[in-house]
Each structure stands twice: as structure tokens, then as C-alpha cells.
Write an enzyme that holds these catalytic residues in place. Structure first.
Site, PDB file in Angstrom:
ATOM      1  N   GLU A 209       0.694  -1.038   0.001  1.00 17.98           N
ATOM      2  CA  GLU A 209      -0.136  -0.040   0.155  1.00 17.98           C
ATOM      3  C   GLU A 209       0.606   1.098  -0.059  1.00 17.98           C
ATOM      4  O   GLU A 209       1.895   1.184   0.187  1.00 17.98           O
ATOM      5  CB  GLU A 209      -0.912  -0.038   1.269  1.00 17.98           C
ATOM      6  CG  GLU A 209      -2.063  -1.126   1.395  1.00 17.98           C
ATOM      7  CD  GLU A 209      -2.689  -1.023   2.625  1.00 17.98           C
ATOM      8  OE1 GLU A 209      -3.473  -1.630   2.923  1.00 17.98           O
ATOM      9  OE2 GLU A 209      -2.434  -0.136   3.496  1.00 17.98           O
ATOM     10  N   HIS A 247      -6.444   1.967   6.762  1.00 17.31           N
ATOM     11  CA  HIS A 247      -5.664   1.548   7.583  1.00 17.31           C
ATOM     12  C   HIS A 247      -4.818   2.703   8.250  1.00 17.31           C
ATOM     13  O   HIS A 247      -4.452   3.731   7.554  1.00 17.31           O
ATOM     14  CB  HIS A 247      -4.604   0.704   6.790  1.00 17.31           C
ATOM     15  CG  HIS A 247      -4.956  -0.495   6.339  1.00 17.31           C
ATOM     16  ND1 HIS A 247      -4.861  -1.379   5.388  1.00 17.31           N
ATOM     17  CD2 HIS A 247      -5.996  -1.359   6.967  1.00 17.31           C
ATOM     18  CE1 HIS A 247      -5.193  -2.717   5.259  1.00 17.31           C
ATOM     19  NE2 HIS A 247      -6.012  -2.444   6.302  1.00 17.31           N
TER      20      HIS A 247
END
Lengths: 293, 375, 375, 293
Positions: A209, A247
């Protein structure tokens, strides 16, 4: 073979009398995992799904030889549970929960490493070694045994990515959810080192990510002369800077955090970079092809 | 939770770290009666980089100038954001600007201390700061950091102050659950002492249960959010509005980002990051659909869920109920895959709704529909 | 630095620990306009035990009663001390009173957690609390403490709350440099939740350089001291006034106490603990002598120094100068021994002052002289 | 023989370029102590009183074989100095300074013990093994070699008490100032255990105070069947409750903190309790007599 978890692992479930603990114990058992004990203070002597419940991890380990733990307790009590598991002799401890203060994650990680063991999590579905055992709550049908080691910062992405690999006939040695938080019990570099040392793993798929530095550790590995081939997919290409994408660690604060910067580093290091989820299977296949050379 | 400069400095001061003594004001009128030793700095309190270049820091020599500067700053948007307050503090006579920070780094398994001998606005473009990976705060060793600093810093008195300050910052970060404490510039004054001329501190939201001040700040931040976002927070949905036209309702942070990226690859733009995995119920999906339906910039909607623990037939039943009672005619594409995805497809088909099992075609259709409905 | 109850509770509340929400007032008039949910407790804020038995905690049902109780409490001395404020807070419906504390113990090399299932005013006379020696806060292990508690506490829900609270208190003690956090009683309310009904917190004065609040509190405490004590603090002398008649000027905490004890054994009483080892200069000795000379309860003075690092001939020269210029005729006995004690004796003799080398005779003489001059 | 420190000890002085550091280094040298190195960051290569100065403890240890350290740095930097000394291989580290936060004392103590070494202090004159070496700033003339192990919470009291013993012909194996703070690097129980194991120590003199729990540890030892005889003097009999008597730990908070309570415990345990400083020599002599039996 696999990393950290295999058919011989003997699992104790902390918080087994809770809703998620009970569900996960049943689910892991159903997958063939040796779930040998549960722990719930004050409930020693009872059982859940036929699994004996103990009042402490030490009692569970003494009675059942458990060597692996998964901890389903809320964040404010999580460190206590992980420390108890680690120091009672569990060499592998998963803490899947999210919303954990980073401070606790650091302490958990350090405690596990101090004992020569590993903590997986937080904010992760756990770890599965397909066909052997699972320690966590990932959906079993997505996986099949095979030569690919999968590492993922995202649970949801790892399910779908693994299923695509499975449907393409590309099985997995182990799939580890390292978690979406900044400090991880097993970080990307460590997961890669474990797969590097696993003879059954021929290629590595890394699902990353924006934000954080794990992807640079992957790039560092990929450029090693003795590296196993690495295929990667990074998500968050279109995420705006300064906004947290679900997140805790998925946040662009500087250029190094961006998708572009990471992809440049990975490509320069020789990793096969999938530009989209749809391209992942081909990238994994390419990595496997390279390993066969 | 990023603290504004004034709050960050208060936290530093409470830990015995030198900061300029300033006052925070919310209106230009509040300047009246305050006692300043001129010149002063009037500084926009706003969570945005590049404040200095955008006129957010002004030097003033009189109360009238302060009042004027405050008024100007409070009505200026910095990267789109209005400052909540201005901080007025003594204008520092800075001999040198350093950079010192304590941040979290996954590779270190905890904290890293970063130092650059040349701080200030150019820190991003200058040489990389020296990094001392510490991990747990208690693993800091002054002699290790000292040895590292000796390669770039030859002023011994300064060097020892930096070492001591780094320990102090680590202790504060640990005690107050900060994930970032960045002091840039760390000012060297004429007498050789150090002062935090700016402060960027991030507290760990996850630790709000043991810090009343974090809990309060989160509550304030929630109150300052738009109603959409606030309703989502209350419902355990994660919503970030973006600038596109495809309303994306997805599950899991990673998969939501993957879908956003896929929308872009297909020629569209996501209108939001909206993760419903925290509350995949009629209430959660209902709220998500309502927000997407009622937002006019959303031209089409893509519902993309991949079932792991979540059973897709349940989701299908929930969605069928919601879609039957929906008044909006905004085009909507369904993509339910994973656990019991086959049952979901059948249920949806029986109810008259098409289901994609694969993400790619679903994305393409959603993008196409958005483009068709865009005037 | 012992915090009063109200400050202690604020510190607990900041760490997310449940306390009654109270207000602190300094005058009975301040009650007007405050909103109370009656009944309330009105509690003397004073650093003294036995407050409850001495009428320092009163239950009130109206604003008038609160005002009256506050007036009464603020004018009452508790163990000789006037309360600085009163704390008004909801009267708790307590189902059970527990005892929980985190204290420093040398044998543990750090913290010990103490728990008793029956807290409240009788804690000193009841069975000894359970003790869990932790050492460093990070060595706390919930399962170890849990196993200990299981021997006395059978309410499982309560037990788990106590374990979690103990960890919270340890973390607070570490982060805020507390050497004692005692919650007695720790109240179990009707719903089974825990609330700190009282709080005794001691902060570590030595950590004032990293806690602005400790530094401020020390400054306030210094300001509240008598002028004598304040001047000594400023001069790095340690002064505690006692009730006796022999003014003792000594060096080192242990030797000062030994001399106090010797005075008592010789039939006298020390008028003070006054340790000059921190500033054995003309300024230090001069201030000490001035205070002893000017205090009418001091009937004789004993200067007792044993030279380790400190050279006694230097001390003798300082004292000769001071004594020559002294106007008081209060009897004074000198006892300088240790490093260069022989030279000191000679110097003093040459100047017309007798020096004892041994402590015993010097003490006896000082006691005798005090008795002789006492009317 | 002696405890912790002997003629073979090789001492490094942290903060040697400071006023107290320089004075103490000269004084320890004069006593015959092997002061082999000093440390002062940035001053490596210079020397003080002929003692070579290094920029770090590691450099000092590597060049001189130092195994013992004394740390003269202010309280806010003290933990750094002690950690550096301990982790650079010094098995004995004295921190004499006062005004140290208890938290730092805990950390110092734990760090030393984790390496199997000892920290002495804080708020203590240090440790002397008469005729062999001294690590601290106690006045040398007070001591002579002999069979008594002395432990003291108070520096000033230990000087005078030791001199009285010396003048009475009762020499000392070692005299350790354990310090006046609540948490000590070597506490009373540990100092006693060290003397117990030292063949040259025939009797133990313990100089204690009101407040704290050390005296109970002494009582615990004194009642052991194999205990060496213990003579004690406790000061603070006339101190009022609730007032700090100079030392941070000299404070009566509960009955257990009082002189009476401690004396009762020590007498019940069979220790020889001197009721005053003047009675100490006789008490020590009595303890020696018992050891000869």
C-alpha cells in the site's frame, strides 16, 4: 513446507469463550488445525467446541503442549494476553485485532522477538499455511497449497488476491497478513526472510500500500543476487495525500509514501510489478517462471 | 490526531522542553489588551504544509499589525483549510535552524530519531536526515546517537543538547502516545540554547482510552467533520470523500483502494473511499447508499464486496431489500464475490438485479454509466 | 510532592480512570451558582490522614448545607494544617470498598502493587494487603497479578477490572513520575464498575525538570513555606523545624538524625533538622546561625560537622568570622571532627572558642546549656 | 577480600573533566585505586591528572580494560551515562549523585542486573574496600582493612561510624554506601548477601534509617541460621512522622517506617542493636565476638 505455521502447530485460543474466539476456534478446527486449548480466566475446566479451556496460558501449555497462540481480546487488554502467551512458551502468537495503540504493538513485537518467537499482527487476519493449518479468520476457500509465499498489509486484498492465484492454479506455501498498522509483529522484511528460507516457497507475492516503509524493504530484498522472484501489487495509487485510507499506516505524508515512489523503487530492484489487481496473476506467474530458470 | 502547533507546543512545554511562550487567539479582536514584546510572529494554526510560503506566518511590530495579520490569516484557506486560530508568539532571533524528529517506522519496530543539521522549510528537498532506529523508547542510547551526530555536528555543546532533547522527545512520545514529534525548525538562539520554533505532533487515536485529552480532541474533530462523515463514524463506516464521480462502496481498506485504482485505470474517478466492512448490516449499507444517492457529484454507484468471513448471500438479501425501497434512479452496479457468492448471484438475479462476480467488468460498467449520466 | 485529592483525581481522570466529577472551591461563597446533584460530599483538601474521622468529609443535601460545610471545613485544622480548598463531588453509592495502590519499594527495585479486598479507613489496622512486586512498570504481568488476586477475590468481573486498573496505574506512575498512587477506597458502585473515591498521589520532585506541572507545584509549595524554610531552600540548606530547644546545625542527613537522637538520649530535644552540607560556606552557615539565633524557642545551639570531603579548618575559619560578628549571646557548642579536625581545633582555640572532637560530650553540653537558659 | 571492588579493579571515570570528576579521580588515584581512564564526549585524546580521556566508555574499555565505572554527570543525563558504562562491559558502576528521579534509579538498577553487574547509588558516596581501592568520594582516613562489612544508607553517618570503628581497631572488608533514595542499585538485602559470601567479612555493621523496607531485609538475614553476626544502628528515632529528613527515603509514612518498629524486628531477629552512635563500636565488637564462636 511453509513459514511459522504447519500441521504440527498446536494452537491455543485466548479469549475462546468470546463470540469471535469461539467462531474462530471452530473455523480453524474445521480447516484441520490442531486447536488444542482455549484460555479464559475463571473458566478453566470448561470446554468450547470440545476444546478444553484453561484459566491461564501456562496451564494450557502444560496440559496440551500448545506452542502457538491466537489472541482474541480487546485492545486495552491485548498486551497482557500476548505477553502471557509469549512468555508461557508460544513461539508464534497472532493478534488480529485492530485499534491497538502503536505502543502496544511495539511491546508485543519486542517481547516475541526477545523470546526468539514471532508475533503476527495487529490489524491482520493472521496466517495460513494452505492444506496444513490456519491461525486466523481468513476464508479457507481462497487458498490451496503451492509454491507462492504471499505477504499482505491488507486482509481484504489478500483474500481476493489469494483466490485469484488459487483459481489460476497458483497455490501458496503460506499467506501471511502482516497487518495494516505502522508497527508489525512480522514486518515485510521479516516475512520475506522467512519465505526466503522456506524451501517450499519458489516465488513471493507482496501486496502493499501507500504509506510506511515496508515496500522499500521488499525492494531491498528483490535486488539481492540470491533473491527469490518477487511479484508485487501496490494499492492506493489514486489516494489523496494526507488522508488516512482505512489502515492507520495507509497515509501519504511525504513523497516516499506514494505509490509512484514505491513502484519506481520496486521496478528498479527487479520486482515484477502488477499495475492492477487484474494483472496480479500474470505477475505471479512471471515470478514463478523466473524462479524456474 | 495531528495537533495544531499551539497544542503541540503546550505538550512540549509540559514535558519541560523550551518553546516560545505564545497565545492562541480565535478572533482579531482578542488581540486587544494582550501584552506582546514586539516583534511577534502571527502564525496560522492549520493542518497544512507550506503555510510559511502561503502567507500564514507574519511578522508584526504593533498591536494593529497583529490584529490585521490575524484577520487576514483567519480568512485565508491553506490547502483548502481555514485556520481555526492564530498563534501569536515572540519573533525568535534564530542563529541556526536544525531538524529533529521522533517518528514511528515499521522497519525499526518502533521509533526512529531523525536529525538534520539544516532544518526549516527546505527539509524535504535537502539531504536525507540522519536516522537512528531506536525501536522501543527505552532502547535509546545516548552514546549511539552521539556517535551518529558526530559525523555532521561539530558544535559539541549543541550536540549534547540535541542528544538530551532526543531522549526527552522519546520519553514524551512514549508517555503521551505520540506517533510523531517533529520539531522543524529546532531553533538555535543567540545564546546557544535550543527552542522548538515549530511543532508537529501526532497522537495515537487508538490510545484515546488512556488519554482524556486525545478522547476530547477526537470528539472535537468528530464534531468539526461534515454531517456525512460524522454519521459514518457513528455507524462504524469509514468515509473519505474524493473528487470523482463513481460512488464506491466497498469492504476492507486494501480492496477499497484496489477498486479506486481500478476505477482510475478504467478512465473514471472514485467519488469516495467508503469501507462498509465495519458494519455490513441494513443500517450500514443503508446509510452508505443514502449518502451516495443524495450526493449530486456521484453519477454512478459501484457496490463491490468480497466475502471472507462475511457471507455474500446475507449481503445480497440486505441489498435487495434496500434497492427495492430505493427512490434514487442513479445507476448502480453490483459485484459480490467470495463466500457464498454463487448464492448471492442467484438471489440477486431472482430479484431482478445483475451481479458481477469479477471486479474488472463491474468497474468498467460503473465508469461507463457515470460517464453516460454526466451532463 | 503529595498532591491533594482533587489534583490526584484530575491526574487519574486524564489517564482515563473513573473518578467522581467534582469541583474544587476555595471559599464558601464560590458554591453559589454551581450545579450539584445532591447529595454531595464536601471534602477537606489537606495533606493529613484521618480527615474523615475529624469531620473533614461531610454529606450535604442543599446548596446552603454545602456552603456551611465548606465554611466549617476551611476554618478547621486537620493535624495542624488548614485545608487549602474543599472538593465538592457527588456522594457515591458505594457497594464495596477496595484498596489498590502502586508504591515504590526498594526491595522490589521499583514498583509494588498492593491490593486489599477490604479498603477504607481501616486499611492500616486490617490484614496486610496482597503485594505484587513488579519492579519496572513494564514487568507487570496481568496473569501473575490475576493468579495472586484469585486467592482473595471471587467476583471474576471485578477481578478483571482490578487487573486492568493496576496496569493503568503503573503506566500512569511511570509516565507521570509518581512514587505513590493509592486509591482508598476504590469504590465498587451498584453497577459493578470501579471508581476512585479517593486518591493519594505522590509525584517525584526530582523529576520536575521533565514535568512542568511538578515544577509549578514545587514553586507553589515553596511559596507556601515559612520565610525561614524558603530562605534555606534558596540557599540549598535543608531545614525542618521541630519542637525542641536545642538548635542543631549539622552536615548530612544521617549524621543530623544521629545528632537529633543523641540530643534526645541526653535528655533534650532538637529544635530543628538543619543540614548545612549542601552549602558549607559563609552564606550557608551565616543563614543557619541567623535563623537559630533569632528563633526564641532555640535555647542553645549545637554546630556538629564531621568532615569527609569538607575540610574542617575551612569550616573553622568561616565559623570564627561569623561568631566574632555575632550579636546573639545564645550559648553555642562547637563540634568539628574529621578531615583536618586537629587544625580546626587549634584555629578555634586561638580565636577563643572551644571545640569538641567527640559528638557525645558536645551534645551533653548543648543540652545542659539549653536547660540552664530555659526559664 | 572485599565485595565488588578490589585492588585489581580498573576504574573509568565518566565526567572526568568536570570539577567533581577531576577531584574524585585524583583522590581515588591517591588511594591507590587503578583509575585507568576517563570519559568526556568530544575530549577523547586529552588527559586529566595523567589519566587518558576517551570520547566513549567503549573506547575507554577497549584501550584500558576498564571494568568498573563511576559516573559524575547531572541527573538528567545520568541514565545515559550508567547505561553506556553497563553495556560497555563495566560490571560495577557507581552513580553517587543525588536528586535522581526514582524512575532513572529503577532503570539503572535493572540494566546493571540484566548484565549480571551491579550499580551502586544513587545518592551515595560509593564503595571502598580499605587498603585496596575506593570508588567514590568518601574520606580515606576513616577506613582501615579488617573483618567488618559496613552497609550504610547515609554517607555522613558512614564516615563517622567507620572512623570510630577504625579508631577502635575494627577494620573493614568493604564499606558500601547503598544510598538514601528509595530505589538503590544495591539494596540492603543484596549488600548483605555479598558480604555473606565474602570470606574476609566476619561481621556486618548496618547503618539504617527510618522509612523504607531495607531494615526488614536485614532482620530477615539476621535470623538465618547461617547468618554472619549483624550489628546495627538506626537513626531517626526522634524524627516526626510525615516529614522528609533530608534523604528522599527517610520519611515515616506508616508504623513500619518507624525506628521502633524496625528496632523491634531487628532485635527479634537477633541483631545487635546499638541505641546510639556512641554504642556502635561496642555493638560491632559484640558481633565480631559472636562470629568468633
Amino acid at each position: 513446507m511453509s513459514i511459522l505455521l504447519d500441521a504440527a502447530s498446536r494452537v491455543v485460543v485466548l479469549g475462546i469463550t468470546g463470540r469471535i474466539g469461539t467462531f474462530s476456534a471452530r473455523d480453524m478446527l474445521a480447516y484441520g488445525t490442531q486447536v488444542v486449548a482455549g484460555v479464559s480466566p475463571g473458566r478453566g475446566g470448561s470446554n468450547v467446541e470440545g476444546i478444553p479451556v484453561f484459566g491461564s496460558v501456562a496451564a494450557a501449555v502444560a496440559a496440551t503442549g500448545a506452542d502457538t497462540a491466537i489472541v482474541y481480546v480487546p485492545a486495552p487488554l491485548a498486551l497482557d494476553g500476548v505477553l502471557e502467551a509469549v512468555e508461557s512458551g508460544c513461539r508464534l502468537v497472532a493478534y488480529p485485532g485492530d485499534g491497538l495503540p502503536v505502543r502496544e504493538a511495539m511491546e508485543m513485537r519486542a517481547a516475541a522477538r526477545a523470546q526468539g518467537g514471532w508475533m503476527v499482527g495487529p490489524n491482520s487476519p493472521g496466517l495460513i499455511s494452505p492444506g496444513r493449518a490456519k491461525l486466523g479468520f481468513m476464508p479457507s476457500f481462497c487458498y490451496q497449497p503451492g509454491p507462492i509465499g504471499v505477504i499482505s498489509r491488507s486482509g481484504s486484498l489478500s483474500y481476493e488476491a489469494s483466490l485469484r492465484l488459487t483459481q489460476a492454479g497458483l497455490g501458496q506455501s503460506s499467506v501471511i497478513g502482516i497487518g495494516g498498522d505502522p508497527v508489525k509483529g512480522v514486518n515485510a522484511a521479516e516475512a520475506i526472510a522467512l519465505f526466503h528460507d522456506d524451501p517450499a516457497t519458489e516465488a513471493i507475492v507482496y501486496l502493499g500500500e501507500i504509506g510506511g516503509s515496508d515496500e522499500y524493504a521488499v525492494a531491498d530484498y528483490a535486488q539481492r543476487a540470491d533473491a527469490k522472484p518477487v511479484a508485487t501489487l501496490l494499492v492506493g495509487r489514486t489516494a489523496p495525500p494526507g488522508r488516512k485510507m482505512g489502515h492507520a499506516a495507509a497515509l501519504i505524508g511525504s513523497y516516499a509514501d506514494t505509490w509512484e515512489s514505491k513502484v519506481v523503487a520496486l521496478e528498479a530492484a527487479g520486482a515484477v510489478v502488477a499495475r492492477s489487481l487484474d494483472a496480479l496473476v500474470d505477475a505471479a506467474r512471471e515470478a514463478l517462471r523466473r524462479s524456474a530458470r | 490526531m495531528l495537533l495544531n502547533e499551539a497544542r503541540g507546543k503546550r505538550l512540549l512545554a509540559a514535558a519541560g522542553i523550551a518553546v516560545p511562550v505564545g497565545i492562541e487567539i480565535t478572533t482579531p479582536a482578542a488581540v486587544a489588551g494582550a501584552r506582546f514584546a514586539f516583534p511577534v510572529a502571527v502564525k496560522a494554526q492549520v493542518a497544512s504544509g507550506g503555510r510559511g510560503l502561503a502567507g500564514g506566518v507574519r511578522r508584526c511590530n504593533s498591536e494593529a499589525e497583529v490584529s490585521e495579520a490575524a484577520a487576514a490569516i483567519l480568512s485565508t484557506r491553506f490547502s483548502g483549510l481555514l485556520p481555526s486560530t492564530v498563534l501569536v508568539e515572540p519573533w525568535l532571533a534564530i542563529a541556526r535552524e536544525l531538524y529533529l524528529s521522533v517518528v514511528i517506522d515499521g522497519r525499526a519496530g518502533g521509533f526512529v530519531v531523525l536529525y538534520a543539521p539544516k532544518g526549516g522549510v527546505d527539509i524535504e528537498t535537502g539531504p536525507k536526515p540522519l536516522a537512528y532506529p531506536v525501536g522501543l523508547a527505552r532502547n535509546f542510547r545516548a552514546h549511539v546517537f552521539r556517535a551518529l551526530l558526530e559525523s555532521v555536528e561539530h558544535d559539541r555543546k549543541l550536540l549534547e543538547q540535541i542528544v538530551a532533547l532526543a531522549r526527552r522527545l522519546l520519553r514524551l512520545a512514549e508517555a503521551a502516545d505520540c506517533t510523531t514529534i517533529e520539531i522543524n525548525p529546532l531553533a538555535v538562539l543567540a545564546d546557544g540554547s535550543l527552542t522548538a520554533a515549530d511543532a508537529k505532533i501526532v497522537r495515537d487515536d487508538a490510545a484515546a482510552w488512556r488519554h482524556a485529552d486525545i478522547a476530547t480532541a477526537l470528539e472535537q474533530a468528530r464534531a468539526a467533520e461534515t454531517e456525512d462523515v460524522r454519521r459514518c463514524l457513528d455507524a462504524n463506516l469509514m468515509l473519505v470523500w474524493l473528487e470523482g464521480e463513481v460512488g464506491l462502496l466497498s469492504g476492507g481498506a486494501g480492496m477499497t483502494m484496489a477498486a479506486m485504482d481500478a476505477i482510475e485505470a478504467a478512465g473514471g474517478h472514485a467519488a469516495c473511499f467508503l469501507d462498509c466492512s465495519g458494519n455490513p448490516t441494513p443500517a450500514g449499507f443503508g446509510l452508505a447508499l443514502e449518502l451516495l444517492d443524495s450526493n449530486p457529484t456521484v453519477r454512478s454507484i459501484l457496490v463491490s464486496m468480497f466475502g471472507g468471513g462475511l457471507q455474500m448471500d446475507r449481503v445480497a438479501r440486505t441489498l435487495i431489500e434496500l434497492l427495492r425501497n430505493r427512490s434514487s434512479t442513479k445507476p448502480l452496479v453490483l459485484r459480490l464475490d467470495g463466500t457464498r457468492g454463487d448464492v448471492a448471484t442467484t438471489l440477486l438475479a431472482d430479484a431482478g438485479f445483475a451481479n458481477h462476480r469479477a471486479l474488472g467488468p463491474a468497474v468498467s460498467e460503473a465508469v461507463r454509466l457515470a460517464q453516460e449520466t454526466t451532463p
